[in-house]
Design a protein around this motif. Structure first.
Motif, PDB file in Angstrom:
ATOM      1  N   VAL A 142       0.829  -1.205   0.000  1.00 41.66           N
ATOM      2  CA  VAL A 142       0.000   0.000   0.000  1.00 41.66           C
ATOM      3  C   VAL A 142       0.866   1.259   0.000  1.00 41.66           C
ATOM      4  CG1 VAL A 142      -1.644   1.358   1.355  1.00 41.66           C
ATOM      5  CG2 VAL A 142      -1.944  -1.131   1.145  1.00 41.66           C
ATOM      6  N   GLU A 143       1.839   1.273   0.916  1.00 45.59           N
ATOM      7  CA  GLU A 143       2.632   2.496   1.099  1.00 45.59           C
ATOM      8  C   GLU A 143       3.673   2.724   0.003  1.00 45.59           C
ATOM      9  OE1 GLU A 143       4.310   2.695   5.032  1.00 45.59           O
ATOM     10  OE2 GLU A 143       2.374   2.306   5.989  1.00 45.59           O
ATOM     11  N   HIS A 144       4.213   1.632  -0.521  1.00 44.99           N
ATOM     12  CA  HIS A 144       5.324   1.784  -1.463  1.00 44.99           C
ATOM     13  C   HIS A 144       5.121   0.952  -2.717  1.00 44.99           C
ATOM     14  CE1 HIS A 144       7.384   3.567   1.954  1.00 44.99           C
ATOM     15  NE2 HIS A 144       7.088   2.493   2.659  1.00 44.99           N
ATOM     16  N   ALA A 145       3.881   0.917  -3.193  1.00 41.33           N
ATOM     17  CA  ALA A 145       3.524   0.038  -4.310  1.00 41.33           C
ATOM     18  C   ALA A 145       4.526   0.118  -5.457  1.00 41.33           C
ATOM     19  CB  ALA A 145       2.125   0.367  -4.799  1.00 41.33           C
ATOM     20  N   ARG A 146       4.982   1.318  -5.769  1.00 42.00           N
ATOM     21  CA  ARG A 146       5.802   1.491  -6.975  1.00 42.00           C
ATOM     22  C   ARG A 146       7.302   1.596  -6.660  1.00 42.00           C
ATOM     23  NH1 ARG A 146       3.125   0.743 -11.067  1.00 42.00           N
ATOM     24  NH2 ARG A 146       0.881   0.992 -10.877  1.00 42.00           N
ATOM     25  N   HIS A 147       7.653   1.311  -5.428  1.00 41.60           N
ATOM     26  CA  HIS A 147       9.075   1.390  -5.082  1.00 41.60           C
ATOM     27  C   HIS A 147       9.865   0.314  -5.822  1.00 41.60           C
ATOM     28  CE1 HIS A 147      12.759   1.676  -2.793  1.00 41.60           C
ATOM     29  NE2 HIS A 147      12.289   2.770  -2.219  1.00 41.60           N
ATOM     30  N   PRO A 148      10.994   0.697  -6.432  1.00 45.54           N
ATOM     31  CA  PRO A 148      11.752  -0.280  -7.226  1.00 45.54           C
ATOM     32  C   PRO A 148      12.240  -1.488  -6.415  1.00 45.54           C
ATOM     33  CG  PRO A 148      12.996   1.770  -6.895  1.00 45.54           C
ATOM     34  CD  PRO A 148      11.590   2.046  -6.480  1.00 45.54           C
ATOM     35  N   ALA A 149      12.338  -1.329  -5.098  1.00 46.61           N
ATOM     36  CA  ALA A 149      12.817  -2.445  -4.270  1.00 46.61           C
ATOM     37  C   ALA A 149      11.694  -3.392  -3.861  1.00 46.61           C
ATOM     38  CB  ALA A 149      13.514  -1.903  -3.032  1.00 46.61           C
ATOM     39  N   MET A 150      10.451  -3.000  -4.171  1.00 47.48           N
ATOM     40  CA  MET A 150       9.297  -3.787  -3.725  1.00 47.48           C
ATOM     41  C   MET A 150       9.384  -5.266  -4.099  1.00 47.48           C
ATOM     42  SD  MET A 150       6.549  -3.369  -1.871  1.00 47.48           S
ATOM     43  CE  MET A 150       5.953  -4.966  -1.305  1.00 47.48           C
ATOM     44  N   PRO A 151       9.782  -5.591  -5.329  1.00 45.57           N
ATOM     45  CA  PRO A 151       9.855  -7.025  -5.669  1.00 45.57           C
ATOM     46  C   PRO A 151      10.790  -7.787  -4.741  1.00 45.57           C
ATOM     47  CG  PRO A 151      10.083  -5.678  -7.639  1.00 45.57           C
ATOM     48  CD  PRO A 151      10.099  -4.734  -6.474  1.00 45.57           C
ATOM     49  N   TYR A 152      11.873  -7.159  -4.321  1.00 46.20           N
ATOM     50  CA  TYR A 152      12.823  -7.823  -3.424  1.00 46.20           C
ATOM     51  C   TYR A 152      12.234  -7.993  -2.036  1.00 46.20           C
ATOM     52  CZ  TYR A 152      16.274  -7.275  -7.085  1.00 46.20           C
ATOM     53  OH  TYR A 152      16.963  -7.364  -8.272  1.00 46.20           O
ATOM     54  N   TRP A 153      11.518  -6.978  -1.582  1.00 44.10           N
ATOM     55  CA  TRP A 153      10.874  -7.076  -0.266  1.00 44.10           C
ATOM     56  C   TRP A 153       9.893  -8.236  -0.254  1.00 44.10           C
ATOM     57  CZ3 TRP A 153       9.539  -1.105  -0.005  1.00 44.10           C
ATOM     58  CH2 TRP A 153      10.747  -0.397   0.049  1.00 44.10           C
ATOM     59  N   ARG A 154       9.170  -8.368  -1.387  1.00 45.02           N
ATOM     60  CA  ARG A 154       8.209  -9.454  -1.500  1.00 45.02           C
ATOM     61  C   ARG A 154       8.909 -10.818  -1.470  1.00 45.02           C
ATOM     62  NH1 ARG A 154       6.002  -7.876  -6.386  1.00 45.02           N
ATOM     63  NH2 ARG A 154       5.009  -5.965  -5.648  1.00 45.02           N
ATOM     64  N   MET A 155      10.013 -10.905  -2.180  1.00 43.46           N
ATOM     65  CA  MET A 155      10.759 -12.176  -2.216  1.00 43.46           C
ATOM     66  C   MET A 155      11.243 -12.571  -0.823  1.00 43.46           C
ATOM     67  SD  MET A 155      13.234 -11.749  -5.508  1.00 43.46           S
ATOM     68  CE  MET A 155      12.568 -11.051  -7.029  1.00 43.46           C
ATOM     69  N   ALA A 156      11.809 -11.603  -0.115  1.00 40.96           N
ATOM     70  CA  ALA A 156      12.329 -11.890   1.225  1.00 40.96           C
ATOM     71  C   ALA A 156      11.195 -12.362   2.134  1.00 40.96           C
ATOM     72  CB  ALA A 156      13.002 -10.650   1.808  1.00 40.96           C
ATOM     73  N   ALA A 157      10.086 -11.670   2.059  1.00 47.15           N
ATOM     74  CA  ALA A 157       8.943 -12.029   2.897  1.00 47.15           C
ATOM     75  C   ALA A 157       8.443 -13.432   2.561  1.00 47.15           C
ATOM     76  CB  ALA A 157       7.818 -11.018   2.720  1.00 47.15           C
TER      77      ALA A 157
END
Lengths: 190, 190
Positions: A142-157
């Motif tokens: 929600v807060e950082h939908a378009r942040h370029p690092a988002m895919p990595y955050w998702r992977m880690a989670a």
DNA sequence: TAGCACATGTAATAAGTTACATGATTTT
DNA sequence: AAAATCATGTAACTTATTACATGTGCTA
């Protein structure tokens, strides 16, 4: 390029790569993002920040926003290089101590029902961790939908979530086996 | 009954519950059985054994088997009680730091291909861990087939194996995603 | 005005690894 | 004869947590 045994400095460099911030904010951010697999205490953070400035990995600027003083740290080119280098180095295999497994291993010495109780408790902890992961990802989406690092955050989670799920499955399987062997103390679970 | 922050003493009590042995043998035994989730160094073991004797949890007997001197430790009733008590106490939730996840989390800052390489390396480590678990269980099944603690050893191993398998699955899924996003450096993997 | 969140730091303590020191016995 | 394994231990160092100390500003 040589690295210390642990990645305290690198975790701070990583946070600074998301933007300048203070030590206090770093702690907060970890609590809200990496808490499931990485945290640092103030006792580590503040001395580390000093070293980082001394080593040219970051710069400090004393800001007094609304009369309240804080030290905002900013990544230098050297700091960025250092972070990139660390990201390229294979983590060497380390034993992560697991107290639960140690207790299960010596379970034969436990009172009847004690290991079953450990398994139940572990299951609960994993359910909680799973919820924390889900909440964290949701908030970030929600807060950082378009942040370029988002895919990595998702992977880690997702990795942490996979761990939690696997452990929950093991708990169920193991509890069932203990039950079959009559090693569950009835009083506690029915 | 109060416990220290870590379970060094308890891990040694657990080993002694399998029979009297020396500090050296404890280290060896850990290496061959709990190495995947628990190890202790001599720097921890020897001082801990001294404390244990002082606290009445174990007794020492100097033996000279074949002219070679060694100190054989034996569990006391108090030591047994202590072990049983520890087995009944819920491990409090602790963050186990995961360097891989920290690197993935900050993966956006890495050079192209670096995170994919981390994932590949992790996969290999997990395959190795899985093999170690399988070998350990197999050896135990052969050497101690009828040992009353065997079911517990199997349970502990299965948990570690479940972790490894879950991580391998995550690695494959994550590598595929990185590939789809063009974040795998071709040179290294084809 | 009390309490909480913001903000930075240090000291004491705990925990753990590594390298070193020593020496015997067994294997190659 | 050399190297590996058995065997015990300590000292130096690294890493980490916790509690304490200090003070500001906002909110109930």
């Amino acid at each position: 390029m040589s690295f210390e045994k642990t990645s305290t400095v690198e975790s701070l460099l990583g946070l600074l790569s998301l933007g300048p911030m203070s030590g206090y904010e770093m702690r907060q951010m970890m609590e809200r993002s990496t808490a499931n697999f990485w945290t640092e205490s103030y006792g580590q953070i503040y001395p580390a920040l000093k070293r980082m400035v001394k080593d040219g990995l970051a710069t400090v600027e004393e800001q007094s926003k609304d009369g309240r003083a804080k030290k905002v740290y900013k990544l230098t080119g050297e700091g960025e290089r250092r972070l990139r280098a660390w990201l390229g180095v294979e983590a060497k295999p380390q034993v992560h101590r697991n107290e639960l497994l140690l207790k299960v291993f010596f379970g034969d010495q436990a009172l009847r029902g004690a290991i079953a109780a450990q398994v139940v408790a572990e299951r609960e902890r994993c359910e909680e961790a799973l919820e924390r992961y889900e909440a964290t990802v949701l908030r970030m989406e929600v807060e950082h939908a378009r942040h370029p690092a988002m895919p990595y955050w998702r992977m880690a989670a997702r990795c942490g979530m996979a761990h939690a799920k696997a452990t929950i499955a093991w708990c169920d399987e193991t509890f069932a086996e203990l039950e079959k062997r009559g090693l569950v103390s009835k009083a506690k679970f029915y």
